[in-house]
Design an enzyme around this catalytic site. Structure first.
Site, PDB file in Angstrom:
ATOM      1  N   GLN A  76     -16.125 -17.071  14.042  1.00 28.07           N
ATOM      2  CA  GLN A  76     -15.417 -16.334  15.108  1.00 28.07           C
ATOM      3  C   GLN A  76     -16.422 -15.746  16.098  1.00 28.07           C
ATOM      4  O   GLN A  76     -16.222 -14.648  16.632  1.00 28.07           O
ATOM      5  CB  GLN A  76     -14.558 -15.216  14.504  1.00 28.07           C
ATOM      6  CG  GLN A  76     -13.240 -15.678  13.926  1.00 28.07           C
ATOM      7  CD  GLN A  76     -12.265 -16.155  15.014  1.00 28.07           C
ATOM      8  OE1 GLN A  76     -12.353 -15.771  16.177  1.00 28.07           O
ATOM      9  NE2 GLN A  76     -11.323 -17.001  14.625  1.00 28.07           N
ATOM     10  N   SER A  77     -17.499 -16.472  16.380  1.00 29.26           N
ATOM     11  CA  SER A  77     -18.602 -15.921  17.161  1.00 29.26           C
ATOM     12  C   SER A  77     -18.239 -15.615  18.623  1.00 29.26           C
ATOM     13  O   SER A  77     -17.813 -16.496  19.369  1.00 29.26           O
ATOM     14  CB  SER A  77     -19.757 -16.930  17.131  1.00 29.26           C
ATOM     15  OG  SER A  77     -20.734 -16.590  18.083  1.00 29.26           O
ATOM     16  N   ASN A  78     -18.448 -14.360  19.009  1.00 29.93           N
ATOM     17  CA  ASN A  78     -18.312 -13.976  20.424  1.00 29.93           C
ATOM     18  C   ASN A  78     -19.414 -14.619  21.248  1.00 29.93           C
ATOM     19  O   ASN A  78     -19.216 -14.985  22.406  1.00 29.93           O
ATOM     20  CB  ASN A  78     -18.417 -12.461  20.587  1.00 29.93           C
ATOM     21  CG  ASN A  78     -17.328 -11.728  19.855  1.00 29.93           C
ATOM     22  OD1 ASN A  78     -16.149 -11.928  20.119  1.00 29.93           O
ATOM     23  ND2 ASN A  78     -17.718 -10.876  18.919  1.00 29.93           N
TER      24      ASN A  78
END
Ligand SMILES: *Cc1c(COP(=O)(O)O)cnc(C)c1O
Length: 336
Positions: A76-78
């Site tokens: 879920q990397s920003n």
């Protein structure tokens, strides 16, 4: 420090707001005045701290003639969302290597940032098991793309190399100016501390400006000594890149590990409380992995009196709210 010597793209067009949080401060007893710096409002799809770093990293990629960006992050990397977003804007291809740090957590159908990877038209997603050597995984992909005639450029996880950290050196300079203009004299700054570029760049900038304000990092992953060493090392590398002689006392680097809970990206009750409280007092959205856990640390430090009555405390909001939509169940359960 002269940051004009480095190419940048100009993604950060104006200072992000510095605002008081009166209702949130009151909900925590009203003795500590809490303020927020809104890096969640930076440009780029969904906002957040990686825009400051990518302003320099993507400029470096373009200066080297790259036509393709490769980067990595958690599922879920920003950072992956924002790297992809700026690559799209620049007309560059972007390939993501995702580390499944929590086994079984990658779901191509999941919401949040994963949905946005697809919305933004990611060139490819490669999922590797937790603990994989990410630089090597990215290099493998780069070799393959180069053999096919592309010119790939690798941005490390979180854009946390010395080039990316320049973005947060600049943020400290920006804050110095804002404090003077707005007449707010902070006693303490709290920052999330993950891949370390934000913490390292910001603290280096504060020291170089002789601000004499303690900066406390709230870790989201690693143990305290490991995280502090990572921040300390990156501060030195960044100072070397700038060519600045800055005295960096080791004891100025503080990164608590008390608020990580069971592990990186895994929810805690205190995180859910912090995210919900800020939403219901100030209508500001934090995220479950970074700013929510960092705010749970700030709340604890207020309650324990480590941040004393009468002090003015600034929280650096690094963004990440798109990840909230992948954690709906966690929050619904915490409200039940
Ligand atoms: C990446 C990230 C952080 C941590 O910043 P680092 O420079 O990696 O330490 C904090 N908050 C959000 C929302 C992030 O995406």
């Amino acid at each position: 420090m002269n940051l004009a010597q480095f190419p940048r793209r100009g993604y950060v067009k104006q200072p992000t707001p510095v605002e008081p949080l009166p209702s949130f401060s009151k909900a925590l007893g009203g003795k500590v005045n809490i303020w927020i710096k809104r890096d969640d409002t930076l440009p780029g799809t969904g906002g957040g701290n990686k825009t400051r770093k990518l302003d320099f990293c993507i400029a470096d990629a373009l200066a080297r003639g790259a036509d393709t960006i490769i980067t990595c992050g958690a599922v879920q990397s920003n950072h992956c969302r924002l790297t992809l977003a700026w690559a799209v804007k620049e007309g560059l291809d972007c390939h993501l290597v995702l580390e499944e740090r929590v086994p079984g957590s990658y779901n191509p159908q999941s919401s949040g940032n994963n949905f946005l990877f697809q919305m933004l038209g990611v060139s490819s997603v490669t999922v590797v098991p937790g603990g994989s050597p990410m630089l090597q995984e990215m290099q493998k992909l780069a070799d393959k793309l180069a053999a096919a005639g592309r010119k790939p450029y690798i941005i490390p996880g979180g854009a946390s190399n010395s080039i990316g950290a320049l973005g947060y050196v600049q943020c400290a300079q920006e804050l110095q100016q804002q404090m003077f203009e707005q007449g707010c004299n902070f006693d303490h700054v709290i920052v999330p501390s993950g891949s370390a570029g934000t913490h390292a760049g910001f603290l280096l900038g504060m020291l170089a400006c002789n601000m004499n304000i303690p900066v406390t990092g709230i870790g989201v992953n690693r143990k305290k000594p490991v995280q502090e060493q990572a921040v300390f090392d990156l501060m030195h590398q960044t100072a070397d890149l700038i060519g600045a002689a800055v005295n960096i006392p080791r004891e100025a680097v503080v990164a608590y590990d008390d608020y990580v809970g069971p592990g990186y990206s895994l929810p805690t009750a205190a995180m859910a409380e912090a995210v919900t409280l800020l939403a219901r007092t100030e209508s500001i959205l934090l995220d479950p992995v970074y700013s929510g856990k960092a705010m749970s640390g700030l709340i604890d430090l207020v309650r324990k009196g480590v941040l004393p009555a009468g002090s003015n405390v600034l929280f650096l909001h690094t963004g990440g709210s798109p990840a909230l939509y992948a954690y709906e169940d966690t929050f619904r359960k915490s409200w039940a």
